[in-house]
Design an enzyme around this catalytic site. Sequence first.
Site, PDB file in Angstrom:
ATOM      1  N   GLU A 117       0.833  -1.189   0.000  1.00 34.62           N
ATOM      2  CA  GLU A 117       0.000   0.000   0.000  1.00 34.62           C
ATOM      3  C   GLU A 117       0.878   1.253   0.000  1.00 34.62           C
ATOM      4  O   GLU A 117       2.091   1.157   0.237  1.00 34.62           O
ATOM      5  CB  GLU A 117      -0.910   0.018   1.237  1.00 34.62           C
ATOM      6  N   ARG A 258      33.534  -7.716 -31.457  1.00 31.55           N
ATOM      7  CA  ARG A 258      34.022  -6.339 -31.425  1.00 31.55           C
ATOM      8  C   ARG A 258      35.560  -6.330 -31.456  1.00 31.55           C
ATOM      9  O   ARG A 258      36.211  -6.969 -30.641  1.00 31.55           O
ATOM     10  CB  ARG A 258      33.529  -5.654 -30.153  1.00 31.55           C
ATOM     11  N   ILE A 327      31.184  -3.581 -20.942  1.00 30.06           N
ATOM     12  CA  ILE A 327      31.849  -4.341 -22.005  1.00 30.06           C
ATOM     13  C   ILE A 327      31.389  -3.854 -23.379  1.00 30.06           C
ATOM     14  O   ILE A 327      32.181  -3.742 -24.318  1.00 30.06           O
ATOM     15  CB  ILE A 327      31.573  -5.852 -21.840  1.00 30.06           C
ATOM     16  N   GLU A 353       9.374  -8.555  -3.803  1.00 31.97           N
ATOM     17  CA  GLU A 353       9.303  -9.645  -2.819  1.00 31.97           C
ATOM     18  C   GLU A 353      10.212  -9.385  -1.619  1.00 31.97           C
ATOM     19  O   GLU A 353      10.724 -10.304  -0.984  1.00 31.97           O
ATOM     20  CB  GLU A 353       9.650 -11.021  -3.423  1.00 31.97           C
TER      21      GLU A 353
END
Length: 369
Positions: A117, A258, A327, A353
């Site tokens: 709430e 890359r 990265i 949670e």
Amino acid sequence: MLRQTVREFARVEIAPGAFERDEAARFPHELVPKMAELGLFGIMIPEEYGGAGLDGISLVIVIEELARADGAVALIVASHNALCAGHIFAFGNEEQKKRYLVPLARGEKLGAWAMTEPESGSDAGSLKTRAVLEGSHWVIQGEKLFITQGSTAGVYVIMASTDSGRGKKGLSAFIVEREIPGLIVERVEKKLGVRASDTAALHFENLRVPKENLLGELNCGFISALRVLDGARIGMGALAVGLARAALEESVRYATERRQFGRPIAEFEAIQWKLSDMATEIDAARLLVFRAAHLRQTGQSFTRAASEAKLFASEVAMRSTTQAIQIHGGSGYIKDSPVERYFRDAKICEIGEGTSEIQRMIIARELLR
């Protein structure tokens, strides 16, 4: 076999639309019947109630594989199974299971679990929603916040105070059907991550719930909620593992393609160490999640194990997705890159949670008993 089945389903059905759903914050209605056909909405529910009748290890495998493709879809499945359906299965009577659990397990209706709430998050004792018995009905007044499946659910489990003088010892749980007048969706939230999942604010105005829809014992809702949350934390840990794994796999792919200074960046020690740390932490997180699931399904105490798994896995997810962006460099910072979405999605794992701070409190409490 289960892992391979769900992985292939996620690759073909879920992953291709993940970017578009996230960008548009669009709930994946079209995926619900497909996931229902696979039995993903009643994984731990016995076949007699329409479920798949699998175990807790199976549930975390499913959630991890779904999260690898789309964290929002994984959250839908995890919350549905662990919270709403899980609560009814654990504490519902036979009539309630047949009436409500069957359509939930079959995926005919989605489930929502409403506890948080505006003034009551981690502090359940300050919950303001009230339920008063009037004849054959409970009348519920109040509001809820951050409710997953809040606007798309067909069945809700709602926590309310039935004895305001007893604080958290005066809470009870109720099963509420979407069609009952007085259940009002005030708004659907705009979120940082898991944007394709449905998170809504609810308002209850003279919500009349049949007396027989009390879920579990009167004034025992807080204890039942704690048990439900223990199980849900294992699922959140699995979701975090899936997101972390997605970040690692994308990083490995990118680092081998890359090129800088005439060779793939995967050949540089700085990149290798990042990948190695990510892989090691992800494996450790997965093992903690499996351990908690094993303890649960073998009937052992798992409160501490669930909090440890959720805490560690969620923070691993944040570290892994952060390193994945690093990265990728500039490519990881733009929205066309999947690691940008993984990074945003991972943050909910440290909040939902029970926050990381709450998990540390639980772990410490269990240690100091």
